[in-house]
Design an enzyme around this catalytic site. Structure first.
Site, PDB file in Angstrom:
ATOM      1  N   THR A 190      -3.856  50.107   2.299  1.00 51.50           N
ATOM      2  CA  THR A 190      -4.391  50.364   3.633  1.00 51.50           C
ATOM      3  C   THR A 190      -3.256  50.263   4.636  1.00 51.50           C
ATOM      4  O   THR A 190      -2.176  49.734   4.340  1.00 51.50           O
ATOM      5  CB  THR A 190      -5.466  49.332   4.002  1.00 51.50           C
ATOM      6  OG1 THR A 190      -4.857  48.028   4.069  1.00 51.50           O
ATOM      7  CG2 THR A 190      -6.591  49.306   2.975  1.00 51.50           C
ATOM      8  N   SER A 233     -12.781  40.432  -4.842  1.00 52.22           N
ATOM      9  CA  SER A 233     -11.326  40.502  -4.924  1.00 52.22           C
ATOM     10  C   SER A 233     -10.882  40.085  -6.316  1.00 52.22           C
ATOM     11  O   SER A 233     -11.466  39.169  -6.918  1.00 52.22           O
ATOM     12  CB  SER A 233     -10.676  39.570  -3.889  1.00 52.22           C
ATOM     13  OG  SER A 233      -9.277  39.468  -4.106  1.00 52.22           O
ATOM     14  N   ASP A 248     -19.413  49.111  12.712  1.00 47.58           N
ATOM     15  CA  ASP A 248     -18.238  48.289  12.956  1.00 47.58           C
ATOM     16  C   ASP A 248     -18.521  47.379  14.142  1.00 47.58           C
ATOM     17  O   ASP A 248     -19.592  47.453  14.750  1.00 47.58           O
ATOM     18  CB  ASP A 248     -16.987  49.141  13.200  1.00 47.58           C
ATOM     19  CG  ASP A 248     -15.730  48.393  12.769  1.00 47.58           C
ATOM     20  OD1 ASP A 248     -15.412  48.424  11.567  1.00 47.58           O
ATOM     21  OD2 ASP A 248     -15.092  47.757  13.622  1.00 47.58           O
ATOM     22  N   LYS A 285     -14.583  35.099  -0.966  1.00 46.92           N
ATOM     23  CA  LYS A 285     -14.816  36.175  -1.929  1.00 46.92           C
ATOM     24  C   LYS A 285     -15.541  35.669  -3.178  1.00 46.92           C
ATOM     25  O   LYS A 285     -16.320  36.410  -3.791  1.00 46.92           O
ATOM     26  CB  LYS A 285     -13.494  36.834  -2.311  1.00 46.92           C
ATOM     27  CG  LYS A 285     -12.896  37.688  -1.190  1.00 46.92           C
ATOM     28  CD  LYS A 285     -13.836  38.796  -0.747  1.00 46.92           C
ATOM     29  CE  LYS A 285     -13.177  39.764   0.217  1.00 46.92           C
ATOM     30  NZ  LYS A 285     -14.112  40.816   0.697  1.00 46.92           N
ATOM     31  N   ASP A 327     -21.904  42.873  15.733  1.00 48.31           N
ATOM     32  CA  ASP A 327     -21.240  41.687  15.197  1.00 48.31           C
ATOM     33  C   ASP A 327     -22.036  41.281  13.967  1.00 48.31           C
ATOM     34  O   ASP A 327     -23.132  40.717  14.077  1.00 48.31           O
ATOM     35  CB  ASP A 327     -21.227  40.562  16.231  1.00 48.31           C
ATOM     36  CG  ASP A 327     -20.595  39.284  15.708  1.00 48.31           C
ATOM     37  OD1 ASP A 327     -20.256  39.218  14.503  1.00 48.31           O
ATOM     38  OD2 ASP A 327     -20.434  38.335  16.495  1.00 48.31           O
ATOM     39  N   TYR A 356      -9.885  32.473   1.851  1.00 46.28           N
ATOM     40  CA  TYR A 356     -10.244  33.810   1.391  1.00 46.28           C
ATOM     41  C   TYR A 356     -10.873  33.743   0.005  1.00 46.28           C
ATOM     42  O   TYR A 356     -11.886  34.402  -0.261  1.00 46.28           O
ATOM     43  CB  TYR A 356      -8.987  34.676   1.363  1.00 46.28           C
ATOM     44  CG  TYR A 356      -9.193  36.087   0.862  1.00 46.28           C
ATOM     45  CD1 TYR A 356      -9.767  37.054   1.666  1.00 46.28           C
ATOM     46  CD2 TYR A 356      -8.762  36.452  -0.416  1.00 46.28           C
ATOM     47  CE1 TYR A 356      -9.939  38.351   1.209  1.00 46.28           C
ATOM     48  CE2 TYR A 356      -8.923  37.747  -0.879  1.00 46.28           C
ATOM     49  CZ  TYR A 356      -9.513  38.693  -0.064  1.00 46.28           C
ATOM     50  OH  TYR A 356      -9.666  39.981  -0.526  1.00 46.28           O
TER      51      TYR A 356
END
Length: 230
Positions: free
Chosen positions: A188, A138, A33, A157, A59, A153
């Site tokens: 989530t 997605s 992460d 994707k 990163d 987005y």
């Protein structure tokens, strides 16, 4: 089995469930992460339950940091058998003339560039193990979807799915498989906070089970495919 999973830092997110699914099947985990503290918190929770897990901060949009992280992973756990690119994020951005260039760059960075750099750095290991890669696309960019209201987005994707297909074809000769999951909204913590508890979600566990299957021996003949979830 050694599995490298990106985007696992925050509790209640899909990366956490993916990590738990692999741990339950005996995998050794390298969890990545943005900060080492976030990744190590998730790794420590799994170690407390008897699993092998290591946390790494990186990163994922910085090529030098990604290369250094992969070298660290290799030194600690050896070659990885699977790479799961779960790092990413969503933000509505509206139509093109209302979308800031900075917002486009951010969506491309966190969703597409992170996957590109992680794949590029991990490929030598995956070729040695004849391993597998799973990307997160997605349902919003599959045939029939419009991407309206989420231009940046959708661009990112769509790029992830193009990356998956190219990697699947280019790496076929090396025995490396690449596939993607394309969920609708996942239940989530962040999505529930933004959209409420009654939206039509795919569970994190369902997503994790699909990722696990794509990396399993049962899916050895599967590459270049997108699984729509939800």
């Amino acid at each position: 089995m050694v599995v490298l999973i990106t985007g696992v830092g925050r509790e209640g997110q899909v990366g956490e469930s993916v990590a738990r699914a692999f741990a339950a099947h005996g995998a050794r985990l390298a969890l990545v992460d943005r900060t080492a503290a976030q990744a190590e918190r998730q790794a420590a929770a799994l170690r407390a339950e008897g699993h092998e897990a290591h946390g790494f901060g990186c990163d994922l949009a910085d090529v030098e940091q990604v290369d250094a992280m992969i070298a660290q992973v290799h030194a600690i756990v050896g070659d990885v058998d699977a790479l799961v690119c779960a790092a990413g994020g969503f933000a509505p951005t509206g139509p093109l003339d209302e979308t800031a260039v900075e917002d486009i760059e951010r969506q491309l960075g966190i969703n597409l560039k992170t996957a590109v750099l992680a794949t590029r750095a991990a490929l030598p290991m995956l070729r040695r193990t004849r391993g597998s890669i799973v990307y997160f696309g997605s349902a919003a960019v599959l045939p029939g979807a419009t991407g309206g209201g989420m231009l940046a987005y959708a661009m990112a994707k769509s790029g992830v799915l193009a990356l998956m297909r190219a990697v699947a074809e280019d790496e076929r000769a090396h025995g490396v498989r690449a596939n993607a999951v394309a969920p609708t909204s996942i239940r989530t913590a962040a999505n529930v906070a933004a959209m409420g508890d009654r939206a039509d979600y795919v569970s994190r566990e369902e997503v994790a089970a699909s990722v696990l299957w794509l990396c399993s021996d049962a899916a050895r003949a599967v590459t270049g495919q997108v699984l729509r979830l939800g």
